[in-house]
Design a protein around this motif. Structure first.
Motif, short mmCIF file in Angstrom:
data_model
loop_
_atom_site.label_atom_id
_atom_site.label_comp_id
_atom_site.label_asym_id
_atom_site.label_seq_id
_atom_site.Cartn_x
_atom_site.Cartn_y
_atom_site.Cartn_z
N LEU A 80 -47.80 -28.16 -13.74
CA LEU A 80 -46.37 -28.27 -14.06
C LEU A 80 -45.79 -29.55 -13.47
CD1 LEU A 80 -43.76 -27.06 -15.19
CD2 LEU A 80 -43.50 -25.79 -13.06
N TRP A 81 -46.21 -29.91 -12.27
CA TRP A 81 -45.71 -31.12 -11.63
C TRP A 81 -46.14 -32.37 -12.39
CZ3 TRP A 81 -42.09 -33.24 -9.27
CH2 TRP A 81 -42.23 -34.36 -8.46
N LEU A 328 -39.11 -19.53 -14.24
CA LEU A 328 -40.13 -20.50 -13.86
C LEU A 328 -41.52 -19.88 -13.88
CD1 LEU A 328 -40.83 -23.32 -12.75
CD2 LEU A 328 -40.35 -22.45 -10.45
N ARG A 329 -41.61 -18.58 -13.63
CA ARG A 329 -42.92 -17.92 -13.61
C ARG A 329 -43.61 -17.99 -14.97
NH1 ARG A 329 -39.01 -14.04 -13.03
NH2 ARG A 329 -38.79 -12.46 -14.67
N ASP A 330 -42.83 -18.14 -16.05
CA ASP A 330 -43.45 -18.28 -17.37
C ASP A 330 -44.18 -19.62 -17.49
OD1 ASP A 330 -42.32 -15.89 -17.90
OD2 ASP A 330 -40.69 -16.65 -19.13
N ARG A 331 -43.69 -20.62 -16.78
CA ARG A 331 -44.35 -21.93 -16.80
C ARG A 331 -45.54 -21.95 -15.84
NH1 ARG A 331 -40.68 -25.99 -18.27
NH2 ARG A 331 -42.49 -27.39 -18.11
N LEU A 332 -45.62 -20.93 -14.99
CA LEU A 332 -46.70 -20.85 -14.00
C LEU A 332 -47.65 -19.70 -14.32
CD1 LEU A 332 -44.61 -21.48 -10.76
CD2 LEU A 332 -46.03 -23.12 -11.99
N ARG A 333 -47.75 -19.35 -15.60
CA ARG A 333 -48.66 -18.32 -16.10
C ARG A 333 -48.46 -16.98 -15.40
NH1 ARG A 333 -54.43 -21.57 -16.87
NH2 ARG A 333 -53.56 -23.35 -18.01
N LEU A 359 -39.50 -28.73 -12.35
CA LEU A 359 -39.03 -28.67 -13.74
C LEU A 359 -38.59 -30.02 -14.28
CD1 LEU A 359 -37.02 -25.34 -13.44
CD2 LEU A 359 -39.07 -25.69 -14.83
N GLY A 360 -38.69 -31.06 -13.43
CA GLY A 360 -38.36 -32.41 -13.88
C GLY A 360 -36.89 -32.73 -13.90
N LYS A 361 -36.09 -32.05 -13.07
CA LYS A 361 -34.64 -32.26 -13.09
C LYS A 361 -34.16 -33.27 -12.04
CE LYS A 361 -34.38 -29.08 -16.21
NZ LYS A 361 -34.18 -29.46 -17.62
N LEU A 362 -35.04 -33.66 -11.12
CA LEU A 362 -34.60 -34.54 -10.03
C LEU A 362 -34.99 -35.99 -10.20
CD1 LEU A 362 -35.12 -32.43 -6.77
CD2 LEU A 362 -33.06 -32.79 -8.10
N SER A 363 -35.86 -36.30 -11.14
CA SER A 363 -36.29 -37.69 -11.33
C SER A 363 -36.17 -38.06 -12.80
CB SER A 363 -37.73 -37.88 -10.86
OG SER A 363 -38.61 -37.01 -11.55
N GLY A 364 -35.70 -39.29 -13.04
CA GLY A 364 -35.56 -39.78 -14.40
C GLY A 364 -34.47 -39.09 -15.18
N THR A 365 -33.52 -38.46 -14.49
CA THR A 365 -32.44 -37.76 -15.17
C THR A 365 -31.22 -37.73 -14.27
OG1 THR A 365 -31.74 -35.64 -16.09
CG2 THR A 365 -33.30 -35.56 -14.29
N ASN A 366 -30.06 -37.56 -14.87
CA ASN A 366 -28.81 -37.48 -14.11
C ASN A 366 -28.27 -36.06 -14.09
OD1 ASN A 366 -28.75 -40.30 -13.67
ND2 ASN A 366 -27.84 -40.63 -15.69
N GLU A 367 -29.16 -35.08 -14.25
CA GLU A 367 -28.71 -33.70 -14.34
C GLU A 367 -28.36 -33.10 -12.99
OE1 GLU A 367 -30.96 -31.07 -16.81
OE2 GLU A 367 -31.74 -32.72 -18.03
#
Length: 474
Positions: A80-81, A328-333, A359-367
């Protein structure tokens, strides 16, 4: 020797192919071409069956068990990372291409004649102004779910009830502070309170606090990883039974609001409805102490560069972000991430920013806005166990303290153990102007500056007049 060498090479090839398949899978998932990406629908709830009941039956609280939850595997977390990092690279490349195209367009525009440039600029300004007005007119209503984690009492219940009842659907003032016109924006914001109690049976039946309890208790202790489950259950309940929820503010029993709902609405609209607010830092940050390195940034199974800490951990989240964290557990099987934080100090401060990072919310985004809306300070001179607790402000509630916190962009504040006077709180936080509308600190500060400037101008004029009419000395 040859056969041994061949066996080693065969093992290396198998390992390399396995790594390649893993990387390819991450790339496909990040690229949206994977065929087995989970959507998060149809997952089981963290609640017991009693959550199917409506709010009128909230008092039927059960104690949840964590024994049957499967711990997420290291390979799934790393997968996931990697996926999130690839997505961040895509976003960065897209942003770079967009910036290049914009710079090229500006360069070509500068090469055109001044007259054409002026007319185009005027036209663009007008269209952008119209677009901005249209965006203002299309602002969505906001509903904030206050998610309080308590032991058995909410000493500031009267303040939260007063604050949440001051919901508005009013016409916003113009940007220059003048009287609203018929074309000004309409803004709507409301709030509700949800409570998770460690000892729900200690709360009397028939009270307002009892009616706000969610029907599950994870019975967390102080500095216990089960506080994460309590916060997730609060979020899940608010989202499930209040579909209008757009944001969720995590608080404790010692938190109070120091800004109005209108102040909160302004902050959210300025940054974007999809944004969460957290003051986060990673292991490479100068803020990361040796204590952080050993007690917060060393988590088995989680890549070190994916671990982040929010200080304070009580933050404002957008609905979409917490929905992704809940599932998140769905993304971690099917594996749960939170059990890995069992030995982490202040686990809630690390779990949520780390989950958003995965989940990719802290880098490359302004979310995620790197700012906390919760005022909370620690005494750097304290020693021992006292360093673990924020400063308690009991007996110090004043306009000066509130203004200091609001200058830092905070809407909420902790830590207040003792019950505050509702009248005193309303006089400071809900103070109104002649128009009857809440006047935030920024507006008050602007008017004070204007008044001071006028007084200084008048003083200078008076001094010049007196100087010109002073009788000459013989």
């Amino acid at each position: 020797h040859l056969s041994q060498w061949l066996r080693v090479e065969e093992d290396n090839i198998i390992t390399t192919m396995s790594d390649f398949r893993s990387i390819l899978s991450s790339f496909q998932e990040a690229n949206g071409t994977s065929t087995n990406t989970s959507t998060g629908n149809g997952t089981t709830s963290r609640f017991s069956n009693s959550t199917n009941k409506r709010s009128s039956e909230r008092r039927d609280v059960t104690t949840a068990s964590t024994k049957n939850h499967v711990v997420a595997k290291k390979n799934d977390i790393e997968h996931l990372w990697r996926t999130s990092q690839i997505q961040s690279s895509f976003r960065a490349a897209k942003a770079s291409a967009t910036a290049t195209a914009t710079a090229t367009a500006e360069f070509r525009g500068n090469c055109s004649n001044r007259t054409s440039k002026s007319s185009v600029s005027t036209s663009n300004n007008g269209s952008s102004s119209t677009t901005s007005n249209e965006k203002k007119e299309e602002r969505s209503p906001i509903h904030v779910a206050i998610c309080a984690t308590i032991v058995s009492d909410l000493p500031h219940e009267h303040i939260w009830r007063s604050w949440s009842s001051h919901h508005r659907h009013r016409r916003r003032s113009n940007d220059n502070g003048s009287t609203p016109t018929p074309t000004s924006t309409l803004t709507s914001i409301s709030a509700s309170v949800h409570v998770h109690a460690k000892n729900p049976n200690a709360i009397r039946n028939g009270t307002w606090l009892k009616s706000r309890l969610i029907p599950v208790s994870h019975n967390p202790n102080w500095n216990d990883y089960r506080i994460i489950l309590a916060m997730l259950s609060l979020a899940e309940y608010a989202i499930k039974f209040e579909p209008q929820t757009t944001h969720l503010m995590m608080v404790t029993e010692s938190c109070i609001p120091i800004g109005t709902l209108d102040d909160l609405s302004t902050v959210i609209h300025q940054e974007g409805m999809q944004c969460s607010f957290m003051d986060v830092y990673g292991v490479e940050s100068p803020r990361c102490t040796r204590f952080d390195e050993h007690r917060c940034f060393s988590i088995d199974g989680v890549p070190r560069d994916a671990i982040y800490k929010a200080l304070p951990g009580w933050a404002l989240f957008s609905r979409s972000h917490l929905e992704e964290v809940i599932y998140l557990r769905d993304r971690l099987r099917g594996g749960e991430l939170y059990p890995l934080f069992k030995n982490v100090w202040a686990p809630e401060e690390v779990f949520f920013p780390t989950a958003l990072a995965l989940l990719g919310k802290l880098s490359g985004t302004n979310e995620v806005v790197r700012q906390s809306l919760m005022w909370s300070k620690w005494d750097e001179n304290s020693r021992g166990s006292d360093r673990a607790h924020p400063i308690v402000y009991d007996g110090q509630f004043s306009r000066e303290l509130v203004n200091e916190a609001k200058e830092m962009g905070c809407i909420f504040m902790r830590k207040w153990k003792k019950r505050l006077s509702l009248q005193h709180w309303e006089e400071i936080v809900l103070s109104t102007g002649r128009d009857g509308e809440p006047r935030n600190y920024g507006e008050l500060k602007r008017r004070v500056r204007e008044s001071t400037s006028i007084q200084k101008q008048a003083q200078r004029k008076r001094s010049k007049f007196e100087e010109g009419n002073r009788p000459s000395q013989v």
